[in-house]
Design a protein around this motif. Sequence first.
Motif, PDB file in Angstrom:
ATOM      1  N   GLY A  66      31.093  47.385  51.088  1.00 52.38           N
ATOM      2  CA  GLY A  66      32.371  48.094  51.111  1.00 52.38           C
ATOM      3  C   GLY A  66      33.162  47.912  52.395  1.00 52.38           C
ATOM      4  N   PRO A  67      32.539  48.083  53.558  1.00 53.92           N
ATOM      5  CA  PRO A  67      33.305  47.873  54.798  1.00 53.92           C
ATOM      6  C   PRO A  67      33.849  46.448  54.935  1.00 53.92           C
ATOM      7  CG  PRO A  67      31.296  49.074  55.260  1.00 53.92           C
ATOM      8  CD  PRO A  67      31.211  48.628  53.831  1.00 53.92           C
ATOM      9  N   TRP A  68      33.064  45.481  54.544  1.00 53.09           N
ATOM     10  CA  TRP A  68      33.520  44.088  54.606  1.00 53.09           C
ATOM     11  C   TRP A  68      34.699  43.873  53.659  1.00 53.09           C
ATOM     12  CZ3 TRP A  68      33.044  40.420  50.564  1.00 53.09           C
ATOM     13  CH2 TRP A  68      33.447  39.131  50.906  1.00 53.09           C
ATOM     14  N   MET A  69      34.601  44.426  52.443  1.00 50.65           N
ATOM     15  CA  MET A  69      35.693  44.298  51.477  1.00 50.65           C
ATOM     16  C   MET A  69      36.961  44.963  51.991  1.00 50.65           C
ATOM     17  SD  MET A  69      33.726  45.159  47.974  1.00 50.65           S
ATOM     18  CE  MET A  69      32.403  44.173  47.358  1.00 50.65           C
ATOM     19  N   GLY A  70      36.807  46.153  52.562  1.00 44.83           N
ATOM     20  CA  GLY A  70      37.962  46.852  53.108  1.00 44.83           C
ATOM     21  C   GLY A  70      38.616  46.093  54.248  1.00 44.83           C
ATOM     22  N   ASN A  71      37.793  45.506  55.111  1.00 45.52           N
ATOM     23  CA  ASN A  71      38.338  44.711  56.221  1.00 45.52           C
ATOM     24  C   ASN A  71      39.088  43.484  55.715  1.00 45.52           C
ATOM     25  OD1 ASN A  71      37.414  46.405  58.224  1.00 45.52           O
ATOM     26  ND2 ASN A  71      35.501  45.285  58.507  1.00 45.52           N
ATOM     27  N   MET A  72      38.558  42.827  54.707  1.00 45.60           N
ATOM     28  CA  MET A  72      39.224  41.642  54.164  1.00 45.60           C
ATOM     29  C   MET A  72      40.581  42.006  53.558  1.00 45.60           C
ATOM     30  SD  MET A  72      37.323  39.027  54.796  1.00 45.60           S
ATOM     31  CE  MET A  72      37.862  37.779  53.683  1.00 45.60           C
ATOM     32  N   ILE A  73      40.628  43.094  52.800  1.00 42.39           N
ATOM     33  CA  ILE A  73      41.893  43.519  52.192  1.00 42.39           C
ATOM     34  C   ILE A  73      42.881  43.950  53.272  1.00 42.39           C
ATOM     35  CG2 ILE A  73      42.941  45.273  50.712  1.00 42.39           C
ATOM     36  CD1 ILE A  73      40.381  45.201  49.042  1.00 42.39           C
ATOM     37  N   THR A  74      42.381  44.663  54.282  1.00 45.64           N
ATOM     38  CA  THR A  74      43.251  45.117  55.361  1.00 45.64           C
ATOM     39  C   THR A  74      43.825  43.938  56.141  1.00 45.64           C
ATOM     40  OG1 THR A  74      41.944  47.131  55.551  1.00 45.64           O
ATOM     41  CG2 THR A  74      43.369  46.591  57.408  1.00 45.64           C
ATOM     42  N   GLU A  75      42.981  42.956  56.467  1.00 47.88           N
ATOM     43  CA  GLU A  75      43.459  41.771  57.186  1.00 47.88           C
ATOM     44  C   GLU A  75      44.501  41.010  56.375  1.00 47.88           C
ATOM     45  OE1 GLU A  75      40.170  39.319  58.293  1.00 47.88           O
ATOM     46  OE2 GLU A  75      39.249  40.888  59.510  1.00 47.88           O
ATOM     47  N   PHE A  76      44.278  40.881  55.071  1.00 49.80           N
ATOM     48  CA  PHE A  76      45.240  40.180  54.220  1.00 49.80           C
ATOM     49  C   PHE A  76      46.576  40.920  54.210  1.00 49.80           C
ATOM     50  CE2 PHE A  76      47.267  39.598  50.066  1.00 49.80           C
ATOM     51  CZ  PHE A  76      47.431  38.228  50.071  1.00 49.80           C
ATOM     52  N   THR A  77      46.527  42.242  54.071  1.00 49.21           N
ATOM     53  CA  THR A  77      47.755  43.028  54.008  1.00 49.21           C
ATOM     54  C   THR A  77      48.498  43.000  55.341  1.00 49.21           C
ATOM     55  OG1 THR A  77      46.686  44.471  52.398  1.00 49.21           O
ATOM     56  CG2 THR A  77      48.685  45.297  53.433  1.00 49.21           C
ATOM     57  N   ILE A  78      47.772  43.146  56.447  1.00 54.22           N
ATOM     58  CA  ILE A  78      48.412  43.090  57.762  1.00 54.22           C
ATOM     59  C   ILE A  78      49.044  41.724  57.988  1.00 54.22           C
ATOM     60  CG2 ILE A  78      47.932  43.057  60.242  1.00 54.22           C
ATOM     61  CD1 ILE A  78      45.898  45.312  59.719  1.00 54.22           C
ATOM     62  N   ASN A  79      48.327  40.662  57.629  1.00 55.05           N
ATOM     63  CA  ASN A  79      48.860  39.307  57.763  1.00 55.05           C
ATOM     64  C   ASN A  79      50.113  39.127  56.910  1.00 55.05           C
ATOM     65  OD1 ASN A  79      49.184  36.622  58.380  1.00 55.05           O
ATOM     66  ND2 ASN A  79      47.535  35.924  57.055  1.00 55.05           N
ATOM     67  N   LEU A  80      50.110  39.694  55.719  1.00 56.19           N
ATOM     68  CA  LEU A  80      51.259  39.580  54.829  1.00 56.19           C
ATOM     69  C   LEU A  80      52.467  40.289  55.421  1.00 56.19           C
ATOM     70  CD1 LEU A  80      51.953  38.434  52.013  1.00 56.19           C
ATOM     71  CD2 LEU A  80      51.409  40.674  51.090  1.00 56.19           C
ATOM     72  N   TYR A  81      52.260  41.503  55.941  1.00 51.19           N
ATOM     73  CA  TYR A  81      53.373  42.252  56.528  1.00 51.19           C
ATOM     74  C   TYR A  81      53.859  41.642  57.843  1.00 51.19           C
ATOM     75  CZ  TYR A  81      53.097  46.053  53.158  1.00 51.19           C
ATOM     76  OH  TYR A  81      53.125  46.794  52.021  1.00 51.19           O
ATOM     77  N   GLU A  82      52.953  41.085  58.633  1.00 51.94           N
ATOM     78  CA  GLU A  82      53.368  40.461  59.883  1.00 51.94           C
ATOM     79  C   GLU A  82      54.180  39.197  59.654  1.00 51.94           C
ATOM     80  OE1 GLU A  82      49.763  39.860  62.053  1.00 51.94           O
ATOM     81  OE2 GLU A  82      49.791  41.879  62.934  1.00 51.94           O
ATOM     82  N   ASN A  83      53.914  38.495  58.574  1.00 57.27           N
ATOM     83  CA  ASN A  83      54.599  37.228  58.312  1.00 57.27           C
ATOM     84  C   ASN A  83      55.691  37.346  57.258  1.00 57.27           C
ATOM     85  OD1 ASN A  83      53.021  35.780  60.157  1.00 57.27           O
ATOM     86  ND2 ASN A  83      51.369  35.669  58.667  1.00 57.27           N
ATOM     87  N   ILE A  84      56.088  38.561  56.911  1.00 60.38           N
ATOM     88  CA  ILE A  84      57.087  38.726  55.860  1.00 60.38           C
ATOM     89  C   ILE A  84      58.445  38.178  56.294  1.00 60.38           C
ATOM     90  CG2 ILE A  84      57.954  41.036  56.417  1.00 60.38           C
ATOM     91  CD1 ILE A  84      57.577  41.622  53.374  1.00 60.38           C
ATOM     92  N   HIS A  85      58.719  38.190  57.598  1.00 56.03           N
ATOM     93  CA  HIS A  85      59.998  37.650  58.071  1.00 56.03           C
ATOM     94  C   HIS A  85      60.094  36.144  57.872  1.00 56.03           C
ATOM     95  CE1 HIS A  85      58.173  36.010  61.737  1.00 56.03           C
ATOM     96  NE2 HIS A  85      57.445  37.113  61.750  1.00 56.03           N
ATOM     97  N   THR A  86      58.952  35.450  57.815  1.00 56.54           N
ATOM     98  CA  THR A  86      58.995  34.010  57.569  1.00 56.54           C
ATOM     99  C   THR A  86      59.151  33.711  56.079  1.00 56.54           C
ATOM    100  OG1 THR A  86      56.585  33.858  57.389  1.00 56.54           O
ATOM    101  CG2 THR A  86      57.546  33.523  59.561  1.00 56.54           C
ATOM    102  N   TYR A  87      58.796  34.666  55.228  1.00 52.29           N
ATOM    103  CA  TYR A  87      58.928  34.457  53.794  1.00 52.29           C
ATOM    104  C   TYR A  87      60.360  34.660  53.310  1.00 52.29           C
ATOM    105  CZ  TYR A  87      53.828  34.895  53.911  1.00 52.29           C
ATOM    106  OH  TYR A  87      52.488  34.727  54.186  1.00 52.29           O
ATOM    107  N   ILE A  88      61.058  35.575  53.938  1.00 56.36           N
ATOM    108  CA  ILE A  88      62.432  35.878  53.521  1.00 56.36           C
ATOM    109  C   ILE A  88      63.387  35.074  54.395  1.00 56.36           C
ATOM    110  CG2 ILE A  88      64.144  37.699  53.287  1.00 56.36           C
ATOM    111  CD1 ILE A  88      61.836  39.662  52.983  1.00 56.36           C
ATOM    112  N   ARG A  89      64.222  34.305  53.761  1.00 56.88           N
ATOM    113  CA  ARG A  89      65.179  33.472  54.508  1.00 56.88           C
ATOM    114  C   ARG A  89      66.571  33.754  54.051  1.00 56.88           C
ATOM    115  NH1 ARG A  89      61.870  27.839  54.720  1.00 56.88           N
ATOM    116  NH2 ARG A  89      60.000  28.794  55.459  1.00 56.88           N
TER     117      ARG A  89
END
Length: 89
Positions: A66-89
């Motif tokens: 569970g902790p590993w799964m939560g960390n993976m989902i959290t990292e993916f979501t944080i990465n997605l939100y941090e890079n959202i400015h590169t997705y929207i042009r």
Amino acid sequence: MDQSIVMDVAQRAISLAVMISAPILGLGLLVGLLVSIIQATTQIQEATLSFIPKLITILLTLIIFGPWMGNMITEFTINLYENIHTYIR
């Protein structure tokens, strides 16, 4: 937004979902197979017999992974939100 960006994000999301679900599905499948072999050798054909061992296995798998799964989902979501400015042009 470019189609290749959408496909890249979708591919990473599907890859993450497969990677996260693999331990649960794998151990559940293994326990189900072992219970089926035991049922076949003892000729006990009770349909609900395999439910409890699989339920316990999945619960223990969630506690362990569970902790590993939560960390993976959290990292993916944080990465997605941090890079959202590169997705929207």
